[in-house]
Design a protein around this motif. Sequence first.
Motif, PDB file in Angstrom:
ATOM      1  N   THR A  85      47.274  18.851  53.410  1.00 19.16           N
ATOM      2  CA  THR A  85      46.819  18.826  54.796  1.00 19.16           C
ATOM      3  C   THR A  85      46.609  17.408  55.296  1.00 19.16           C
ATOM      4  N   LEU A  86      47.072  17.139  56.496  1.00 18.35           N
ATOM      5  CA  LEU A  86      46.881  15.848  57.147  1.00 18.35           C
ATOM      6  C   LEU A  86      45.411  15.447  57.128  1.00 18.35           C
ATOM      7  N   GLY A  87      45.120  14.243  56.622  1.00 21.35           N
ATOM      8  CA  GLY A  87      43.771  13.698  56.656  1.00 21.35           C
ATOM      9  C   GLY A  87      42.850  14.140  55.538  1.00 21.35           C
ATOM     10  N   SER A  88      43.314  14.971  54.607  1.00 22.99           N
ATOM     11  CA  SER A  88      42.470  15.423  53.509  1.00 22.99           C
ATOM     12  C   SER A  88      43.118  15.071  52.181  1.00 22.99           C
ATOM     13  N   ARG A  89      42.387  14.376  51.325  1.00 19.81           N
ATOM     14  CA  ARG A  89      42.940  14.035  50.014  1.00 19.81           C
ATOM     15  C   ARG A  89      42.839  15.195  49.043  1.00 19.81           C
ATOM     16  N   ASN A  90      42.022  16.196  49.361  1.00 21.41           N
ATOM     17  CA  ASN A  90      41.869  17.358  48.480  1.00 21.41           C
ATOM     18  C   ASN A  90      43.016  18.342  48.677  1.00 21.41           C
ATOM     19  N   ILE A  91      43.491  18.881  47.578  1.00 14.84           N
ATOM     20  CA  ILE A  91      44.506  19.924  47.631  1.00 14.84           C
ATOM     21  C   ILE A  91      44.208  20.941  46.541  1.00 14.84           C
ATOM     22  N   SER A 143      40.264   7.062  54.231  1.00  7.73           N
ATOM     23  CA  SER A 143      40.701   7.073  55.633  1.00  7.73           C
ATOM     24  C   SER A 143      42.073   6.421  55.801  1.00  7.73           C
ATOM     25  N   VAL A 144      42.510   5.676  54.796  1.00  4.53           N
ATOM     26  CA  VAL A 144      43.839   5.051  54.845  1.00  4.53           C
ATOM     27  C   VAL A 144      44.880   6.090  54.432  1.00  4.53           C
ATOM     28  N   THR A 145      45.835   6.335  55.302  1.00  2.85           N
ATOM     29  CA  THR A 145      46.780   7.431  55.071  1.00  2.85           C
ATOM     30  C   THR A 145      48.186   6.918  54.800  1.00  2.85           C
TER      31      THR A 145
END
Length: 235
Positions: free
Chosen positions: A60-66, A112-114
């Motif tokens: 998901t865009l903006g989330s490092r968790n998957i 926050s760095v994508t």
Amino acid sequence: WTLIMTYAEYVTLMATMLVVEEANPEFQTILPQMINYAEQRIQRDLDLLADFVAVTSPATLGSRNITVPVSIDILDSVNVITPSGSSPDVGERVSLQRVSVEFMNYAWNQTSVTGAPTWFALLNRTVAYLAPTPDANYTVEWVGQTNPAPLSNSTTTTFISLNLSDIFIAASMVFGSGYQRDFGSQADDPKAAVSWEMQYQTLIKSEAVQEFRRKAQSVSWTPYSPTPLAQQSRT
């Protein structure tokens, strides 16, 4: 030649070998446990190529968790499909480098760095971290080993029952004989569970070589049978 077994044939054979009636309530009670014991032991000992799968899930865009797919038991590799929104059939697979959670938090401490993910780390069995934090909604492909459904009245055949029935029988008899004679005293009865354990160990060693060959992990990383006469590495 290997005996191919359906669930019904397995039940009949086990009842015959354990000298019990198929309808015996105690036998019916231990059947699922006996199957579970035998199949899980074989899967752990052999690292079966047949159990490897590729499963996708969204990043998901903006989330490092998957979320790690529940079907994956042992993770082998992870790929991000680019460009974002592409399926594995049409996109390009970019293999992610596996790192520790500690390294990821140190080396990429600004979530926050994508960008397009290049690393992944497992937090636990169900959650992984991606870095950089996804800059779009990507498809992630997980490649690893799964635990298939056990042999049962509804799952009438499995890879193990169809291809490894001799080992399946031996492992089942270790459990079944031990149950009948009390696992605590089985060492005093070499004609029962201990004898089946010895048979299981003999069979599992030969099948392990077959699995190494299937995965080209035999001598010098080839699919050929090990031989004491060919120790030189292939070039």
